[in-house]
Design an enzyme around this catalytic site. Sequence first.
Site, PDB file in Angstrom:
ATOM      1  N   LYS A 176      75.681 -89.711  22.408  1.00 28.51           N
ATOM      2  CA  LYS A 176      75.023 -88.880  23.428  1.00 28.51           C
ATOM      3  C   LYS A 176      73.578 -88.725  22.975  1.00 28.51           C
ATOM      4  O   LYS A 176      73.257 -87.879  22.135  1.00 28.51           O
ATOM      5  CB  LYS A 176      75.725 -87.519  23.524  1.00 28.51           C
ATOM      6  CG  LYS A 176      75.652 -86.844  24.881  1.00 28.51           C
ATOM      7  CD  LYS A 176      74.260 -86.571  25.404  1.00 28.51           C
ATOM      8  CE  LYS A 176      73.637 -85.348  24.781  1.00 28.51           C
ATOM      9  NZ  LYS A 176      72.188 -85.234  25.098  1.00 28.51           N
ATOM     10  N   CYS A 285      61.622 -84.212  10.906  1.00 29.39           N
ATOM     11  CA  CYS A 285      62.439 -83.161  10.285  1.00 29.39           C
ATOM     12  C   CYS A 285      61.994 -82.890   8.852  1.00 29.39           C
ATOM     13  O   CYS A 285      62.038 -81.759   8.393  1.00 29.39           O
ATOM     14  CB  CYS A 285      63.906 -83.536  10.330  1.00 29.39           C
ATOM     15  SG  CYS A 285      64.244 -85.132   9.571  1.00 29.39           S
TER      16      CYS A 285
HETATM   17  P1  NAD Z   1      68.269 -80.263  19.905  1.00 31.14           P
HETATM   18  O1  NAD Z   1      69.159 -79.509  18.990  1.00 31.14           O
HETATM   19  O2  NAD Z   1      67.640 -79.539  21.034  1.00 31.14           O
HETATM   20  O3  NAD Z   1      69.049 -81.488  20.577  1.00 31.14           O
HETATM   21  C1  NAD Z   1      69.655 -82.500  19.811  1.00 31.14           C
HETATM   22  C2  NAD Z   1      70.775 -83.124  20.605  1.00 31.14           C
HETATM   23  O4  NAD Z   1      71.809 -82.164  20.794  1.00 31.14           O
HETATM   24  C3  NAD Z   1      70.386 -83.600  22.003  1.00 31.14           C
HETATM   25  O5  NAD Z   1      71.038 -84.811  22.264  1.00 31.14           O
HETATM   26  C4  NAD Z   1      70.915 -82.494  22.896  1.00 31.14           C
HETATM   27  O6  NAD Z   1      71.204 -82.905  24.201  1.00 31.14           O
HETATM   28  C5  NAD Z   1      72.189 -82.125  22.147  1.00 31.14           C
HETATM   29  N1  NAD Z   1      72.724 -80.784  22.444  1.00 31.14           N
HETATM   30  C6  NAD Z   1      72.048 -79.662  22.780  1.00 31.14           C
HETATM   31  N2  NAD Z   1      72.918 -78.639  22.971  1.00 31.14           N
HETATM   32  C7  NAD Z   1      74.157 -79.130  22.734  1.00 31.14           C
HETATM   33  C8  NAD Z   1      75.470 -78.559  22.761  1.00 31.14           C
HETATM   34  N3  NAD Z   1      75.673 -77.290  23.066  1.00 31.14           N
HETATM   35  N4  NAD Z   1      76.511 -79.353  22.476  1.00 31.14           N
HETATM   36  C9  NAD Z   1      76.324 -80.657  22.135  1.00 31.14           C
HETATM   37  N5  NAD Z   1      75.113 -81.251  22.115  1.00 31.14           N
HETATM   38  C10 NAD Z   1      74.040 -80.485  22.391  1.00 31.14           C
HETATM   39  O7  NAD Z   1      67.186 -80.945  18.970  1.00 31.14           O
HETATM   40  P2  NAD Z   1      65.889 -81.757  19.422  1.00 31.14           P
HETATM   41  O8  NAD Z   1      64.913 -80.780  19.966  1.00 31.14           O
HETATM   42  O9  NAD Z   1      66.308 -82.924  20.239  1.00 31.14           O
HETATM   43  O10 NAD Z   1      65.384 -82.333  18.021  1.00 31.14           O
HETATM   44  C11 NAD Z   1      64.529 -81.679  17.169  1.00 31.14           C
HETATM   45  C12 NAD Z   1      65.284 -81.001  16.028  1.00 31.14           C
HETATM   46  O11 NAD Z   1      66.036 -81.963  15.298  1.00 31.14           O
HETATM   47  C13 NAD Z   1      64.377 -80.346  15.014  1.00 31.14           C
HETATM   48  O12 NAD Z   1      64.893 -79.109  14.653  1.00 31.14           O
HETATM   49  C14 NAD Z   1      64.433 -81.290  13.813  1.00 31.14           C
HETATM   50  O13 NAD Z   1      64.153 -80.726  12.562  1.00 31.14           O
HETATM   51  C15 NAD Z   1      65.841 -81.752  13.896  1.00 31.14           C
HETATM   52  N6  NAD Z   1      65.995 -83.003  13.149  1.00 31.14           N
HETATM   53  C16 NAD Z   1      66.655 -82.976  11.949  1.00 31.14           C
HETATM   54  C17 NAD Z   1      66.786 -84.144  11.200  1.00 31.14           C
HETATM   55  C18 NAD Z   1      67.513 -84.142   9.877  1.00 31.14           C
HETATM   56  O14 NAD Z   1      67.859 -85.221   9.421  1.00 31.14           O
HETATM   57  N7  NAD Z   1      67.760 -83.010   9.247  1.00 31.14           N
HETATM   58  C19 NAD Z   1      66.253 -85.340  11.685  1.00 31.14           C
HETATM   59  C20 NAD Z   1      65.575 -85.323  12.904  1.00 31.14           C
HETATM   60  C21 NAD Z   1      65.471 -84.145  13.629  1.00 31.14           C
END
Ligand code: NAD
Length: 501
Positions: A176, A285
Amino acid sequence: MPIQPAQHFIDGEYTEGALGKRFETINPTTGEVITTVAEGFAEDIERAVEAAYRAFHEGPWQTMTTKERAAVMNRIADGLVAHGDELAYLETIDTGLPISQARGQAARAAENFRFFARKAEEMTGETYPVDGAFLNYTLRRPVGVAGLITPWNTPLMLATWKIAPCLATGNTAVLKPAEWSPLTATKLAQILHEAGVPKGVFNVVHGFGETAGAALVRHPLVNLISFTGETTTGEEIMRNGASTLKRFSMELGGKSPILVFADADLDRALDAAVFGLFSLNGERCTASSRLFVERSIQAEFEERLAARVANIRVGNPLDPETEVGPLIHRQHFERVQDYIRLGTEEGATCAVGGPSPANQVGNIVRPTLFTKVDNQMRIAQEEIFGPVLVTIPFDTEEEAIRLANDIRYGLAAYVWTNDLTRAHRVSAQIQSGMVWINSQNVRDLRTPFGGSKYSGIGREGGHYSFEFYTELKTIHVALGHHPIPKFGMNPPTEGGNNHGR
Ligand code: NAD
């Protein structure tokens, strides 16, 4: 180049969503619609999970030899290389990632498949000989259907970071992708299909988190969820997956410190500080977003830093010279603008950058540097996820460690010093999953990747990915006649049994 409307990919075919709905994906440079995308709901997740479940239990993927699977994985890598320019272009127009960096990410995506193909062939178990009486050993078996949920920053690379170890070990998957960056995931499905991944093994369902994502997390036939995204989303996913007892890998938010001591190679530390935060548009991240600098060099270091930040080439991400492009989405742009305004309201000094002009077309944020920042300010504590750097001075090593640790996150840290013993002392005490000493964020795919505290649970990378994507099974083999207690051998008592005695 016109971009085709994006569809789901389920059971080996591109397909529309069950409800026939679509949403738009927007070019962050122009604000124009690039194309529309099939919007998935529980019905589409159902189809995809059923296909993945069938493929896992009935298909050839799990029963193939590791070598055969590795050959497919290497063909995927070849496909990623062959389509590298197109993938980089799609990533750039969809996310605003500068094209030179998007090309690097596409190359890394290919390397993820080659690496895990190799690594899977090296997978071993353990043996436990027990004094000639038993030989116990462990096997790693695939877990089943994996739900892979990815964010919009470097979406292609991050998706492959999950897909490669997941498929290499014989699992099947439903991806997804993030709703703001659907294009490369759509293309990826074609590349995997053409490389010979059997139908149903890899599926993509587009859509929003609360609908498509949540349905995947709740689905009883999905055994594991690998999630990368925001910490609060991770919390929600764990709540939703609890009743079906999902196995989770959580790669979450960060606000990583970079510590610059006076004795460091300051030229290299400066390069790393600027690159570590402003690469990938600051949407990284592991970004080194909190810079702690020893007070004796603070003025000079901040002055040089300000000059470099002011000089970053910002603009059209398709221009190979561009260093920072527009942020992914208007909503995220506004959020970062709010943080930039907040920094000044909180009393920090905006040394470079500042809010973007009103009514600007596209989501360009001026690279921004805040000095005179207090560690308790929100701009020092909250993940901004954009090109905004804060600097904070320290006087002693102990203070530097205390300040660096005084935060909920614990993903990465960077230490710059030429004092060998201090480098190791500080690294051991910093609360984070990873530390780089005198280095920018260079990854060796064999090493564990992940965060502590609110930055995540578990580690992926190298054989650590296999701990997540495989079930460890222990086989106990008796080699001789060990004693087996003989229950039920006593003579029958009055009444026919001896219950209650
Ligand atoms: P997000 O949490 O908004 O979304 C990530 C994914 O989760 C998307 O595909 C979204 O549709 C899905 N999602 C949202 N709500 C959900 C739910 N209730 N159930 C299932 N899926 C759901 O994150 P974002 O804004 O897309 O990405 C940025 C974030 O990701 C930042 O906080 C960043 O630090 C983090 N990140 C972490 C790493 C790591 O390796 N630690 C790497 C890259 C990004």
